[in-house]
Design an enzyme around this catalytic site. Structure first.
Site, PDB file in Angstrom:
ATOM      1  N   LYS A  44     -19.950  20.497 -26.826  1.00 59.09           N
ATOM      2  CA  LYS A  44     -19.810  20.723 -25.397  1.00 59.09           C
ATOM      3  C   LYS A  44     -21.085  21.329 -24.811  1.00 59.09           C
ATOM      4  O   LYS A  44     -21.665  22.255 -25.394  1.00 59.09           O
ATOM      5  CB  LYS A  44     -18.607  21.629 -25.133  1.00 59.09           C
ATOM      6  CG  LYS A  44     -18.256  21.779 -23.661  1.00 59.09           C
ATOM      7  CD  LYS A  44     -16.916  22.473 -23.470  1.00 59.09           C
ATOM      8  CE  LYS A  44     -16.554  22.583 -21.993  1.00 59.09           C
ATOM      9  NZ  LYS A  44     -15.214  23.178 -21.768  1.00 59.09           N
ATOM     10  N   SER A 119     -12.587  21.014 -18.306  1.00 65.02           N
ATOM     11  CA  SER A 119     -14.026  20.865 -18.314  1.00 65.02           C
ATOM     12  C   SER A 119     -14.568  20.198 -19.576  1.00 65.02           C
ATOM     13  O   SER A 119     -15.733  19.814 -19.633  1.00 65.02           O
ATOM     14  CB  SER A 119     -14.694  22.228 -18.152  1.00 65.02           C
ATOM     15  OG  SER A 119     -14.375  23.082 -19.246  1.00 65.02           O
ATOM     16  N   SER A 143      -9.026  23.567 -19.777  1.00 64.72           N
ATOM     17  CA  SER A 143     -10.172  22.710 -20.061  1.00 64.72           C
ATOM     18  C   SER A 143     -10.146  22.017 -21.408  1.00 64.72           C
ATOM     19  O   SER A 143     -10.928  21.092 -21.644  1.00 64.72           O
ATOM     20  CB  SER A 143     -11.469  23.518 -19.928  1.00 64.72           C
ATOM     21  OG  SER A 143     -11.694  23.875 -18.586  1.00 64.72           O
TER      22      SER A 143
END
Length: 451
Positions: A44, A119, A143
């Protein structure tokens, strides 16, 4: 394929090949290897990776190349994974739709006109499209779970401290956590076994041997007591298409041996707890940066930071009091039930050009947070929550089921999710990449990390 979905936004192919060759050498030499040995992983873009650009989806950090890995990346690399790039995120992970001014929008592999969630949207889309084996993510307001639901993969929000975070400006905070994603529950559990465990650098790290998460998972739920609530006890609106998709799947748990009852804990106060502590944390972590260069940040992020700036001591004190009461009510609920089933997301994947849904079942959604209540109410409880593939809408859009268990009871969530997954096999349905013209990966246009 990445040219359409825009999931992996920075590649380091030369470094990845060198590490893969070293992984082959170690295996051939009979040297000890980790549980993720040789697996290709994209991490990420809000997690610091040594030598690999980490932008946080922000123009303010577009050329940022960290000198050191943060703890979760240390553990992923230490377990033998080969990091080949970074997955796209919303700006500073704010919001559950993945877009930013550095790399653009991440699109859903099942329908590129739709959001992949966020996210950890780049991670979920990369998993669904077969670009990465497992993926790391983070979750404050959903997320890990929202994008898993939107992309028909698995995402686990662990209890705070199960996967310790370091470095962090708010080491005692519990609203945001890091955790694993995968295409199956077993893969997700395997990654958890590599990234969980105590660390002296985190004051809230949970003790215990993380290898327990790599054990075989259950396929029989006989004797388990499971609660189902289609709308969190009436606390949130849920789109009819989501309700219709999930309702036929709930009897599967009875077929697996569990008893099912419609019930929900009292989520009273969860709204104020989450909104207050999130805004406080956003202002603490990003307030000074935004004040220096406000033109570089999206309006919704600046709004959330402004809310935090306006908070008083009594505001935070009240939120903490409500937080404690919420935890106690939910703790007592899980004395009666082993797991709680909820919709992961209140809506189907929405058009990628929207920042967020503005209406759910006739109820107006005023801010970029409102539509995420089905996940962030759970965040406020501190309980682990697993999103598993559960169904598809008539138009072929994925719908996830959220499995919530008692504080620190991740193994129970994984067992329940695995049993459901094996019984339904919804997660086996992968996007039709050939129909989208994605039969071969196209990495030629991916940005390389600066030297």
């Amino acid at each position: 394929m990445n040219g359409v979905v825009n999931a992996v936004v920075t590649l380091v192919p030369d470094d990845a090949r060198a590490r893969a060759r070293e992984a082959d050498r170690r295996l051939a030499a009979g040297e000890p290897v980790g549980p993720l040995h040789g697996l290709p992983v994209a991490c990420k873009d809000t997690h610091d990776t040594a030598g690999i650009r980490t932008t946080f989806g922000s123009r303010a950090l577009a050329d940022n190349v960290p000198e050191a890995d943060e703890l979760i990346i240390e553990r992923i690399r230490g377990a033998g994974a080969v990091v080949f790039g970074k997955t796209n995120v919303p700006e500073f992970a704010a919001g559950s739709h993945t877009f930013n001014d550095v790399f653009g929008v991440t699109r859903n592999p099942y329908d590129p006109n739709r959001s992949a969630g966020g996210s950890s949207g780049g991670a979920a889309a990369a998993l669904a499209a077969g670009m990465t084996s497992v993926a790391d993510g983070s979750d404050m307001g959903g997320s890990l779970r929202n994008p898993a639901s939107f992309c028909n993969v698995v995402g686990l929000r662990p209890s705070p401290g199960r996967v310790p975070s370091w470095p962090t400006a708010v080491p005692w905070a519990t609203m945001g956590v890091q955790g694993p994603m995968g295409r199956t529950v077993a893969d997700t559990a395997l990654l958890l076994s590599a990234i969980a465990g105590p660390d002296p650098r985190s004051p809230i790290a949970i003790d215990g041997d993380p290898s327990v998460f790599a054990r075989p998972l259950a396929t029989d739920l006989t004797g388990m007591r499971i609660a189902w609530s289609p709308d969190l006890g009436g606390a949130v609106p849920v789109d009819g298409a989501v309700r219709d998709a999930l309702a036929p799947q709930i009897p599967v748990f009875e077929q697996l041996g569990a008893t099912i009852q419609e019930a929900s804990p009292d989520f009273g106060g969860a709204e104020e707890v989450f909104r207050t502590l999130r805004a406080w944390q956003f202002h603490r972590m990003l307030g000074e940066v935004v004040e220096r260069s406000p033109e570089l940040f999206k309006d919704s992020l600046k709004w959330n930071i402004d809310v935090g700036r306006a908070l008083s001591g009594p505001d935070v004190s009240r939120a903490e009091q409500l937080h404690g009461r919420l935890f106690e009510r939910v703790r007592r609920f899980f004395e009666r039930y082993d797991a709680l089933l909820l919709p992961t997301v209140q809506v189907l994947p929405f058009p990628a050009e929207q920042e967020f849904p503005v209406e759910i079942d006739g109820v107006r959604q005023e801010t970029y947070l409102d539509w995420m209540r089905s996940v962030y109410f759970v965040s406020a409880t501190g309980c682990p929550a697993l999103s598993v593939p559960a169904a598809f809408s008539p138009e072929g859009l994925p719908v996830g089921l959220q499995i919530v268990t008692a504080h620190r009871a991740e193994l129970t969530a994984l067992d329940v999710g695995h049993a459901f997954e094996q019984a339904t096999r919804v997660g086996d349905r992968r996007p039709d990449l050939v129909a989208l013209g994605l039969e071969a990966p196209d990495v030629s246009r991916l940005p390389r990390s600066p030297e």
